[in-house]
Design a protein around this motif. Structure first.
Motif, PDB file in Angstrom:
ATOM      1  N   LEU A  26       0.445  -0.912   5.052  1.00 58.10           N
ATOM      2  CA  LEU A  26       0.102   0.006   6.140  1.00 58.10           C
ATOM      3  C   LEU A  26      -0.468   1.314   5.600  1.00 58.10           C
ATOM      4  O   LEU A  26      -1.415   1.866   6.166  1.00 58.10           O
ATOM      5  CB  LEU A  26       1.323   0.261   7.025  1.00 58.10           C
ATOM      6  CG  LEU A  26       1.814  -0.953   7.815  1.00 58.10           C
ATOM      7  CD1 LEU A  26       3.126  -0.625   8.517  1.00 58.10           C
ATOM      8  CD2 LEU A  26       0.767  -1.434   8.804  1.00 58.10           C
ATOM      9  N   ALA A  27       0.078   1.819   4.493  1.00 58.28           N
ATOM     10  CA  ALA A  27      -0.466   3.041   3.882  1.00 58.28           C
ATOM     11  C   ALA A  27      -1.893   2.809   3.402  1.00 58.28           C
ATOM     12  O   ALA A  27      -2.759   3.671   3.575  1.00 58.28           O
ATOM     13  CB  ALA A  27       0.425   3.498   2.736  1.00 58.28           C
ATOM     14  N   ALA A  28      -2.158   1.648   2.818  1.00 59.30           N
ATOM     15  CA  ALA A  28      -3.518   1.313   2.394  1.00 59.30           C
ATOM     16  C   ALA A  28      -4.450   1.203   3.594  1.00 59.30           C
ATOM     17  O   ALA A  28      -5.607   1.638   3.531  1.00 59.30           O
ATOM     18  CB  ALA A  28      -3.516   0.007   1.602  1.00 59.30           C
ATOM     19  N   LEU A  29      -3.970   0.646   4.690  1.00 59.45           N
ATOM     20  CA  LEU A  29      -4.773   0.552   5.912  1.00 59.45           C
ATOM     21  C   LEU A  29      -5.133   1.948   6.422  1.00 59.45           C
ATOM     22  O   LEU A  29      -6.284   2.205   6.805  1.00 59.45           O
ATOM     23  CB  LEU A  29      -3.992  -0.224   6.963  1.00 59.45           C
ATOM     24  CG  LEU A  29      -4.728  -0.634   8.214  1.00 59.45           C
ATOM     25  CD1 LEU A  29      -4.188  -1.957   8.718  1.00 59.45           C
ATOM     26  CD2 LEU A  29      -4.641   0.383   9.299  1.00 59.45           C
ATOM     27  N   VAL A  30      -4.167   2.862   6.428  1.00 62.14           N
ATOM     28  CA  VAL A  30      -4.419   4.241   6.873  1.00 62.14           C
ATOM     29  C   VAL A  30      -5.499   4.876   6.011  1.00 62.14           C
ATOM     30  O   VAL A  30      -6.440   5.482   6.513  1.00 62.14           O
ATOM     31  CB  VAL A  30      -3.121   5.085   6.835  1.00 62.14           C
ATOM     32  CG1 VAL A  30      -3.425   6.561   7.010  1.00 62.14           C
ATOM     33  CG2 VAL A  30      -2.152   4.610   7.893  1.00 62.14           C
ATOM     34  N   GLU A  31      -5.370   4.716   4.695  1.00 61.09           N
ATOM     35  CA  GLU A  31      -6.291   5.371   3.772  1.00 61.09           C
ATOM     36  C   GLU A  31      -7.667   4.711   3.741  1.00 61.09           C
ATOM     37  O   GLU A  31      -8.685   5.398   3.814  1.00 61.09           O
ATOM     38  CB  GLU A  31      -5.691   5.365   2.372  1.00 61.09           C
ATOM     39  CG  GLU A  31      -6.437   6.222   1.374  1.00 61.09           C
ATOM     40  CD  GLU A  31      -5.664   6.356   0.098  1.00 61.09           C
ATOM     41  OE1 GLU A  31      -5.380   7.501  -0.286  1.00 61.09           O
ATOM     42  OE2 GLU A  31      -5.322   5.316  -0.517  1.00 61.09           O
ATOM     43  N   ASN A  32      -7.718   3.396   3.673  1.00 64.04           N
ATOM     44  CA  ASN A  32      -8.989   2.700   3.472  1.00 64.04           C
ATOM     45  C   ASN A  32      -9.738   2.373   4.756  1.00 64.04           C
ATOM     46  O   ASN A  32     -10.947   2.568   4.829  1.00 64.04           O
ATOM     47  CB  ASN A  32      -8.762   1.419   2.670  1.00 64.04           C
ATOM     48  CG  ASN A  32      -8.190   1.716   1.306  1.00 64.04           C
ATOM     49  OD1 ASN A  32      -8.479   2.740   0.701  1.00 64.04           O
ATOM     50  ND2 ASN A  32      -7.346   0.830   0.818  1.00 64.04           N
ATOM     51  N   GLU A  33      -9.046   1.855   5.748  1.00 59.64           N
ATOM     52  CA  GLU A  33      -9.731   1.437   6.972  1.00 59.64           C
ATOM     53  C   GLU A  33      -9.853   2.549   8.000  1.00 59.64           C
ATOM     54  O   GLU A  33     -10.838   2.624   8.720  1.00 59.64           O
ATOM     55  CB  GLU A  33      -9.027   0.223   7.574  1.00 59.64           C
ATOM     56  CG  GLU A  33      -9.160  -1.013   6.697  1.00 59.64           C
ATOM     57  CD  GLU A  33      -8.570  -2.237   7.339  1.00 59.64           C
ATOM     58  OE1 GLU A  33      -8.598  -2.350   8.584  1.00 59.64           O
ATOM     59  OE2 GLU A  33      -8.078  -3.101   6.582  1.00 59.64           O
ATOM     60  N   LEU A  34      -8.830   3.399   8.098  1.00 58.20           N
ATOM     61  CA  LEU A  34      -8.876   4.487   9.079  1.00 58.20           C
ATOM     62  C   LEU A  34      -9.437   5.777   8.486  1.00 58.20           C
ATOM     63  O   LEU A  34      -9.700   6.729   9.209  1.00 58.20           O
ATOM     64  CB  LEU A  34      -7.478   4.748   9.656  1.00 58.20           C
ATOM     65  CG  LEU A  34      -6.801   3.561  10.341  1.00 58.20           C
ATOM     66  CD1 LEU A  34      -5.423   3.959  10.836  1.00 58.20           C
ATOM     67  CD2 LEU A  34      -7.666   3.025  11.471  1.00 58.20           C
ATOM     68  N   ALA A  35      -9.602   5.810   7.147  1.00 59.38           N
ATOM     69  CA  ALA A  35     -10.127   6.980   6.431  1.00 59.38           C
ATOM     70  C   ALA A  35      -9.305   8.237   6.735  1.00 59.38           C
ATOM     71  O   ALA A  35      -9.843   9.304   6.995  1.00 59.38           O
ATOM     72  CB  ALA A  35     -11.601   7.196   6.744  1.00 59.38           C
ATOM     73  N   MET A  36      -7.984   8.079   6.703  1.00 63.75           N
ATOM     74  CA  MET A  36      -7.070   9.187   6.947  1.00 63.75           C
ATOM     75  C   MET A  36      -6.141   9.335   5.747  1.00 63.75           C
ATOM     76  O   MET A  36      -6.057   8.445   4.903  1.00 63.75           O
ATOM     77  CB  MET A  36      -6.278   8.955   8.230  1.00 63.75           C
ATOM     78  CG  MET A  36      -7.157   8.839   9.454  1.00 63.75           C
ATOM     79  SD  MET A  36      -6.187   8.513  10.916  1.00 63.75           S
ATOM     80  CE  MET A  36      -6.669   9.896  11.892  1.00 63.75           C
ATOM     81  N   ASN A  37      -5.422  10.453   5.717  1.00 59.62           N
ATOM     82  CA  ASN A  37      -4.524  10.745   4.611  1.00 59.62           C
ATOM     83  C   ASN A  37      -3.102  10.302   4.967  1.00 59.62           C
ATOM     84  O   ASN A  37      -2.464  10.928   5.809  1.00 59.62           O
ATOM     85  CB  ASN A  37      -4.554  12.242   4.307  1.00 59.62           C
ATOM     86  CG  ASN A  37      -3.653  12.625   3.173  1.00 59.62           C
ATOM     87  OD1 ASN A  37      -3.040  11.785   2.524  1.00 59.62           O
ATOM     88  ND2 ASN A  37      -3.558  13.919   2.919  1.00 59.62           N
ATOM     89  N   PRO A  38      -2.577   9.257   4.329  1.00 54.80           N
ATOM     90  CA  PRO A  38      -1.229   8.800   4.667  1.00 54.80           C
ATOM     91  C   PRO A  38      -0.136   9.786   4.257  1.00 54.80           C
ATOM     92  O   PRO A  38       1.005   9.655   4.698  1.00 54.80           O
ATOM     93  CB  PRO A  38      -1.094   7.481   3.901  1.00 54.80           C
ATOM     94  CG  PRO A  38      -2.100   7.558   2.821  1.00 54.80           C
ATOM     95  CD  PRO A  38      -3.209   8.429   3.313  1.00 54.80           C
TER      96      PRO A  38
END
Length: 118
Positions: A26-38
């Motif tokens: 989920l942290a990788a999804l936040v960072e890579n797909e959503l382009a946000m800072n986990p």
């Protein structure tokens, strides 16, 4: 959330996710797909395909926390908008969502535009 954790923003991931994902996925999804800072002072909210399970990921001081809620009979309300990958909420709206309120079907009163009181 953890007592004392600072949360300034709430982001719903609009698209359902594979609930076999745990903290790292989920942290990788936040960072890579959503382009946000986990690691930001934010919580990231995910839903499963059937909208019966919700996971909330956030960073607290020195590690990630993952919180999960499973509904036994009903479904969570979820935004249907197609334009954006995430929807921003307030903490109060997240609480209402967890309590079962549908934030997207409620409509405010009509705005009235009067020109005079007489």
């Amino acid at each position: 959330m953890h007592p004392g954790s600072r949360v300034s923003q709430v982001f719903l991931c609009r698209v359902p996710v594979d609930f076999r994902k745990q903290i790292d996925g989920l942290a990788a999804l936040v960072e890579n797909e959503l382009a946000m800072n986990p690691f930001a002072d934010a919580v990231y909210v995910f839903i499963n395909r059937y909208r019966t399970k919700m996971k909330i990921l956030y960073w607290h001081r020195n590690g990630f926390c993952l919180w999960q809620k499973r509904l036994e009979k009903q479904r969570f309300a979820w935004p249907q908008t197609q334009e954006v990958a995430t929807v921003s909420l307030t903490l109060q709206e997240l609480e209402w969502l967890l309590e079962g309120f549908d934030l997207w079907t409620n409509k405010p009163h009509k705005t009235l535009n009067y020109q005079s009181v007489t």
